[in-house]
Scaffold this active site. Sequence first.
Site, short mmCIF file in Angstrom:
data_model
loop_
_atom_site.label_atom_id
_atom_site.label_comp_id
_atom_site.label_asym_id
_atom_site.label_seq_id
_atom_site.Cartn_x
_atom_site.Cartn_y
_atom_site.Cartn_z
N HIS A 74 -19.14 7.08 50.77
CA HIS A 74 -19.17 8.54 50.91
C HIS A 74 -19.29 9.00 52.38
O HIS A 74 -18.53 9.86 52.83
CB HIS A 74 -20.34 9.14 50.12
CG HIS A 74 -20.33 8.78 48.66
ND1 HIS A 74 -19.18 8.63 47.94
CD2 HIS A 74 -21.35 8.53 47.79
CE1 HIS A 74 -19.48 8.32 46.68
NE2 HIS A 74 -20.79 8.24 46.57
N GLU A 128 -31.04 13.32 49.62
CA GLU A 128 -31.29 13.55 48.19
C GLU A 128 -32.79 13.62 47.95
O GLU A 128 -33.57 13.03 48.70
CB GLU A 128 -30.72 12.39 47.38
CG GLU A 128 -29.23 12.21 47.53
CD GLU A 128 -28.71 11.11 46.60
OE1 GLU A 128 -28.25 11.44 45.51
OE2 GLU A 128 -28.80 9.93 46.97
N LYS A 181 -16.49 3.15 42.03
CA LYS A 181 -17.26 2.31 42.93
C LYS A 181 -18.45 1.71 42.18
O LYS A 181 -18.81 2.28 41.16
CB LYS A 181 -17.70 3.09 44.16
CG LYS A 181 -18.92 4.01 43.93
CD LYS A 181 -19.33 4.66 45.21
CE LYS A 181 -20.69 4.23 45.67
NZ LYS A 181 -21.79 4.90 44.95
N HIS A 222 -16.06 9.91 44.66
CA HIS A 222 -16.13 11.28 44.14
C HIS A 222 -16.38 12.32 45.23
O HIS A 222 -16.14 13.50 45.03
CB HIS A 222 -17.14 11.39 42.98
CG HIS A 222 -18.57 11.49 43.40
ND1 HIS A 222 -19.32 10.41 43.79
CD2 HIS A 222 -19.41 12.55 43.48
CE1 HIS A 222 -20.54 10.81 44.10
NE2 HIS A 222 -20.63 12.10 43.92
N LYS A 282 -14.89 16.70 46.04
CA LYS A 282 -15.71 17.90 46.23
C LYS A 282 -14.91 18.94 47.00
O LYS A 282 -14.25 18.64 47.99
CB LYS A 282 -16.98 17.55 47.02
CG LYS A 282 -17.99 16.74 46.21
CD LYS A 282 -19.23 16.46 47.03
CE LYS A 282 -20.13 15.42 46.38
NZ LYS A 282 -21.08 15.96 45.44
N LYS A 293 -32.92 8.71 49.88
CA LYS A 293 -33.44 9.25 48.63
C LYS A 293 -34.88 9.69 48.82
O LYS A 293 -35.56 9.24 49.74
CB LYS A 293 -33.34 8.19 47.53
CG LYS A 293 -31.88 7.85 47.22
CD LYS A 293 -31.72 7.19 45.89
CE LYS A 293 -30.28 6.79 45.61
NZ LYS A 293 -29.40 7.89 45.22
N ASP A 307 -24.41 1.71 48.96
CA ASP A 307 -24.29 2.75 47.94
C ASP A 307 -23.69 4.04 48.50
O ASP A 307 -22.98 4.75 47.81
CB ASP A 307 -25.68 3.03 47.35
CG ASP A 307 -25.64 4.02 46.19
OD1 ASP A 307 -24.85 3.78 45.25
OD2 ASP A 307 -26.38 5.02 46.22
C1 BG6 Z 1 -23.38 7.98 44.03
C2 BG6 Z 1 -24.50 7.05 44.38
O1 BG6 Z 1 -22.13 7.41 44.38
O2 BG6 Z 1 -23.54 9.21 44.71
C3 BG6 Z 1 -25.83 7.68 44.03
O3 BG6 Z 1 -24.34 5.81 43.69
C4 BG6 Z 1 -25.95 9.05 44.68
O4 BG6 Z 1 -26.92 6.83 44.43
C5 BG6 Z 1 -24.73 9.91 44.38
O5 BG6 Z 1 -27.12 9.67 44.13
C6 BG6 Z 1 -24.76 11.20 45.16
O6 BG6 Z 1 -23.73 12.05 44.71
P1 BG6 Z 1 -23.85 13.64 44.79
O7 BG6 Z 1 -22.53 14.12 44.29
O8 BG6 Z 1 -25.01 14.03 43.92
O9 BG6 Z 1 -24.09 13.97 46.23
#
Ligand code: BG6
Length: 359
Positions: free
Chosen positions: A113, A89, A21, A51, A55, A206, A108
């Site tokens: 996600h 985050e 992505k 991704h 998980k 964030k 994003d």
């Molecule tokens: C990414 C985003 O796809 O996922 C990031 O571009 C984000 O901005 C990240 O920080 C979060 O992934 P994880 O696995 O740390 O929850």
Amino acid sequence: LAERLHSNGIATPQARIVVEKPFGRDLESARALNAELADYFAEDQIYRIDHYLGKETVQNLMAVRFGNLLFEPLWNAQYVDHIQISVAETVGVEGRGEYYDKSGAMRDMVQNHLMQLLCLIAMEPPNHFEPDAVRDEKLKVIRSLDPVQPDDIIRGQYRADEDGSELSYAEESGNPDSRTESFVALKVHVANWRWNGTPFYLRTGKRLRSRVSEIVVVFKEPPHSVFGEEAGQSANILTIRLQPNEGMTLQVTIKEPGPGGMRLMDVPLDMSFAEALGESGSGMPDAYERLIMDVVRGNQTLFMRGDEVEAAWAWTDPIIEGWTARRDKPQLYYPGTNGPEDSLMLLHRDGRRWRDLEA
Ligand code: BG6
């Protein structure tokens, strides 16, 4: 790239192409990308990565729902009051300001996600755990989403710390006039028979209080209070923690110990996967390791199909177009908090509250 792989003889029928992505930035660009890839690769050669699907605990959502009898009969609007999906985050945009400022939390995180998490929670049971059976069901969820009303979305952007020790989003992204959101909370309706009347509240941001991703299923209260109002009674709450400390907690009501009548209290039935699984739960492959192994094995179950990505953009686009047309400005929030005040109101006005963001 696809065209060059083809002209150099690499895009053979045995080849697989993995696409990370962002997959486009709106429906139009995603369609163009899908069409371009389709010129050189068949759909079963294209692996669009999200991704989150790699998980361990995200896959566990399916195991918990479809491997147990206990939850599925209650998993609907008749018994579920509402569902919260939070991906918080503590990091800021770090060195990715240039990309992020053109993207924002909606593109994003939500379009991909959070959308995937929503699909796994809301979808009907597929008849097999196979690529198209799973992806057909996820697609139906995305296509059932109602358009989101402007009042049902809160956007935020982190400001500098009071003592100036943490930079603001505008400083970090290098765009002092930025209207990009680093936080978004929204109320979503899945307009189908199973979920009619059960809102899904999504939030991600964030520089928040803690790094925690969790799904909270708040059940309705029992229909009749056998022990009387004064005994106290509350709803069961199932919390599925995706990261960190993966596990599940079910809040159940029991009798408060001691004499003097029947008073009720809530206790957590708490299961930490690390504790329950011991050694076998440690050393899990990273999400990307797992997904790349799936590419090698040729298993597309945990990858997004072209129509799924397009449907997600078709739902996201009008939301972003709406706030661009209104020249909407995100509300500022302090780092280390739960995000902008108004995101609390999103639930308060429905008589509900967000769960605390505790790691
Ligand atoms: C990414 C985003 O796809 O996922 C990031 O571009 C984000 O901005 C990240 O920080 C979060 O992934 P994880 O696995 O740390 O929850």
